[in-house]
Design a protein around this motif. Structure first.
Motif, PDB file in Angstrom:
ATOM      1  N   ASN A 125       7.363 -12.507   9.201  1.00 13.88           N
ATOM      2  CA  ASN A 125       6.080 -12.274   9.860  1.00 13.88           C
ATOM      3  C   ASN A 125       5.046 -11.667   8.920  1.00 13.88           C
ATOM      4  O   ASN A 125       3.855 -11.986   9.007  1.00 13.88           O
ATOM      5  N   TYR A 126       5.511 -10.802   8.003  1.00 15.84           N
ATOM      6  CA  TYR A 126       4.581 -10.103   7.120  1.00 15.84           C
ATOM      7  C   TYR A 126       4.678 -10.529   5.653  1.00 15.84           C
ATOM      8  O   TYR A 126       3.935 -10.014   4.816  1.00 15.84           O
ATOM      9  N   SER A 127       5.591 -11.441   5.347  1.00 13.22           N
ATOM     10  CA  SER A 127       5.752 -11.942   3.970  1.00 13.22           C
ATOM     11  C   SER A 127       5.912 -10.794   2.977  1.00 13.22           C
ATOM     12  O   SER A 127       5.181 -10.688   1.974  1.00 13.22           O
ATOM     13  N   ILE A 128       6.857  -9.902   3.277  1.00 14.62           N
ATOM     14  CA  ILE A 128       7.094  -8.744   2.422  1.00 14.62           C
ATOM     15  C   ILE A 128       8.519  -8.766   1.881  1.00 14.62           C
ATOM     16  O   ILE A 128       9.392  -9.459   2.403  1.00 14.62           O
ATOM     17  N   SER A 129       8.752  -8.008   0.808  1.00 12.42           N
ATOM     18  CA  SER A 129      10.062  -7.957   0.168  1.00 12.42           C
ATOM     19  C   SER A 129      10.996  -7.007   0.910  1.00 12.42           C
ATOM     20  O   SER A 129      10.572  -5.980   1.447  1.00 12.42           O
ATOM     21  N   TRP A 185       3.182   5.308   7.131  1.00 16.35           N
ATOM     22  CA  TRP A 185       1.940   4.871   6.504  1.00 16.35           C
ATOM     23  C   TRP A 185       1.112   6.067   6.088  1.00 16.35           C
ATOM     24  O   TRP A 185       1.376   7.196   6.490  1.00 16.35           O
ATOM     25  N   ASP A 186       0.101   5.805   5.241  1.00 16.11           N
ATOM     26  CA  ASP A 186      -0.789   6.882   4.831  1.00 16.11           C
ATOM     27  C   ASP A 186      -2.244   6.452   4.985  1.00 16.11           C
ATOM     28  O   ASP A 186      -2.533   5.449   5.656  1.00 16.11           O
ATOM     29  N   GLU A 187      -3.141   7.196   4.361  1.00 19.14           N
ATOM     30  CA  GLU A 187      -4.579   6.972   4.556  1.00 19.14           C
ATOM     31  C   GLU A 187      -5.049   5.609   4.039  1.00 19.14           C
ATOM     32  O   GLU A 187      -6.116   5.128   4.430  1.00 19.14           O
ATOM     33  N   THR A 188      -4.271   4.968   3.191  1.00 23.82           N
ATOM     34  CA  THR A 188      -4.635   3.632   2.708  1.00 23.82           C
ATOM     35  C   THR A 188      -4.339   2.549   3.739  1.00 23.82           C
ATOM     36  O   THR A 188      -4.752   1.405   3.571  1.00 23.82           O
ATOM     37  N   LEU A 189      -3.554   2.901   4.762  1.00 22.37           N
ATOM     38  CA  LEU A 189      -3.068   2.008   5.819  1.00 22.37           C
ATOM     39  C   LEU A 189      -1.946   1.084   5.349  1.00 22.37           C
ATOM     40  O   LEU A 189      -1.460   0.261   6.133  1.00 22.37           O
ATOM     41  N   GLU A 190      -1.531   1.200   4.087  1.00 23.27           N
ATOM     42  CA  GLU A 190      -0.305   0.507   3.689  1.00 23.27           C
ATOM     43  C   GLU A 190       0.872   1.191   4.376  1.00 23.27           C
ATOM     44  O   GLU A 190       0.897   2.422   4.530  1.00 23.27           O
ATOM     45  N   CYS A 191       1.863   0.380   4.788  1.00 27.26           N
ATOM     46  CA  CYS A 191       3.016   0.957   5.479  1.00 27.26           C
ATOM     47  C   CYS A 191       4.303   0.305   5.020  1.00 27.26           C
ATOM     48  O   CYS A 191       4.318  -0.806   4.471  1.00 27.26           O
ATOM     49  N   SER A 197       7.221   3.293  -3.552  1.00 23.77           N
ATOM     50  CA  SER A 197       5.820   3.670  -3.416  1.00 23.77           C
ATOM     51  C   SER A 197       5.105   2.748  -2.440  1.00 23.77           C
ATOM     52  O   SER A 197       5.406   1.559  -2.360  1.00 23.77           O
ATOM     53  N   PHE A 198       4.170   3.308  -1.706  1.00 19.85           N
ATOM     54  CA  PHE A 198       3.252   2.540  -0.864  1.00 19.85           C
ATOM     55  C   PHE A 198       1.983   3.355  -0.714  1.00 19.85           C
ATOM     56  O   PHE A 198       2.036   4.575  -0.576  1.00 19.85           O
ATOM     57  N   GLY A 199       0.825   2.675  -0.778  1.00 23.75           N
ATOM     58  CA  GLY A 199      -0.426   3.396  -0.723  1.00 23.75           C
ATOM     59  C   GLY A 199      -0.470   4.489  -1.777  1.00 23.75           C
ATOM     60  O   GLY A 199      -0.193   4.253  -2.957  1.00 23.75           O
ATOM     61  N   LEU A 237      -2.572  -1.542  10.230  1.00 26.16           N
ATOM     62  CA  LEU A 237      -1.700  -1.256   9.101  1.00 26.16           C
ATOM     63  C   LEU A 237      -1.394  -2.525   8.313  1.00 26.16           C
ATOM     64  O   LEU A 237      -1.432  -3.638   8.841  1.00 26.16           O
ATOM     65  N   LYS A 238      -1.053  -2.325   7.044  1.00 28.61           N
ATOM     66  CA  LYS A 238      -0.680  -3.432   6.163  1.00 28.61           C
ATOM     67  C   LYS A 238       0.756  -3.214   5.683  1.00 28.61           C
ATOM     68  O   LYS A 238       0.999  -2.430   4.768  1.00 28.61           O
ATOM     69  N   PRO A 239       1.734  -3.874   6.289  1.00 33.56           N
ATOM     70  CA  PRO A 239       3.121  -3.731   5.814  1.00 33.56           C
ATOM     71  C   PRO A 239       3.263  -4.258   4.385  1.00 33.56           C
ATOM     72  O   PRO A 239       2.761  -5.348   4.062  1.00 33.56           O
ATOM     73  N   VAL A 240       3.931  -3.468   3.545  1.00 31.82           N
ATOM     74  CA  VAL A 240       4.109  -3.871   2.149  1.00 31.82           C
ATOM     75  C   VAL A 240       5.572  -3.929   1.725  1.00 31.82           C
ATOM     76  O   VAL A 240       5.899  -4.591   0.737  1.00 31.82           O
TER      77      VAL A 240
END
Length: 213
Positions: free
Chosen positions: A75-79, A20-26, A121-123, A51-54
């Protein structure tokens, strides 16, 4: 700046990564969490850090690296991302799970294919995707160029390399992947492997008994 958390899960002592980074996306890479306690450790960490899993990423689809895929995806509804050439390995997972004693294994379907040259890419962060077959036909690694580290799956270990005695494996392909994709990185590049402790490209080039330059 990317931060890394490492969990070691399941009887195979597989390394699961959260980046993760400073945006908290992970992104969650190779979730090997299988039992309740392992899943709780991972989700508790994500909650505590806010954190926000993406994205869910697999370096490859051997059973020890995918035991938590369905749980994470649901659990996180991610791809879920995997290289297309590892679909045969993924499709064999129910049989592998039964063989290795994981009766509660749940299958997860792939949403997008990983490709070399198509960054993740994330955050504010980017991971380069390198195609590194040998241990598995669709194995990839994730390279963070600015911070000079690789999430390497089961390609290169400290003093060792990924096994090639499994179906669809090839030592010739593995050796080529290491020499052309990993050993061309800066010597100070840190390798975070799918099992065991981290190492560096420079150390392995000089000391690895299986693939040395």
């Amino acid at each position: 700046m990317i931060q890394i958390e490492i969990f070691t899960f399941n009887p195979f002592q597989e390394n699961t990564y959260i980046l993760w980074d400073e945006t908290l996306e992970c992104v969650i890479i190779d979730p090997g969490c299988h039992v309740y306690e392992e899943r709780k450790a991972l989700t508790d960490f994500i909650s505590e850090k806010k954190l926000k899993p993406v994205k869910l990423l697999n370096t490859h689809a051997h059973i020890d690296h995918i035991l938590g895929n369905a749980f994470i995806k649901r659990n996180y509804s991610i791809s879920y991302f995997l290289h297309e050439k590892d679909i045969p390995v993924l499709n064999s997972a129910p049989d592998r799970a039964a063989f290795w004693g994981f009766p509660a294994y749940e299958h997860a379907s792939v949403d997008e294919y990983l490709e070399e040259g198509k960054d993740i890419s994330f955050g504010n962060s980017t991971l380069q995707v390198f195609f590194t077959p040998g241990h598995a036909p669709g194995h990839v690694v994730f390279y963070a160029q600015e911070q000079n580290f690789v999430i390497g799956g089961d390609v290169l270990f400290k003093g060792s390399v990924g096994r090639t005695d499994l179906p669809l494996c090839s030592f010739a392909d593995l050796e080529k992947s290491i020499k052309t994709k990993l050993y061309t990185l800066p010597d100070e590049t840190v390798v975070y492997p799918g099992h065991g402790s981290s190492t560096t490209i420079g150390f392995e080039k000089k000391n690895n008994p299986f693939v040395r330059l």
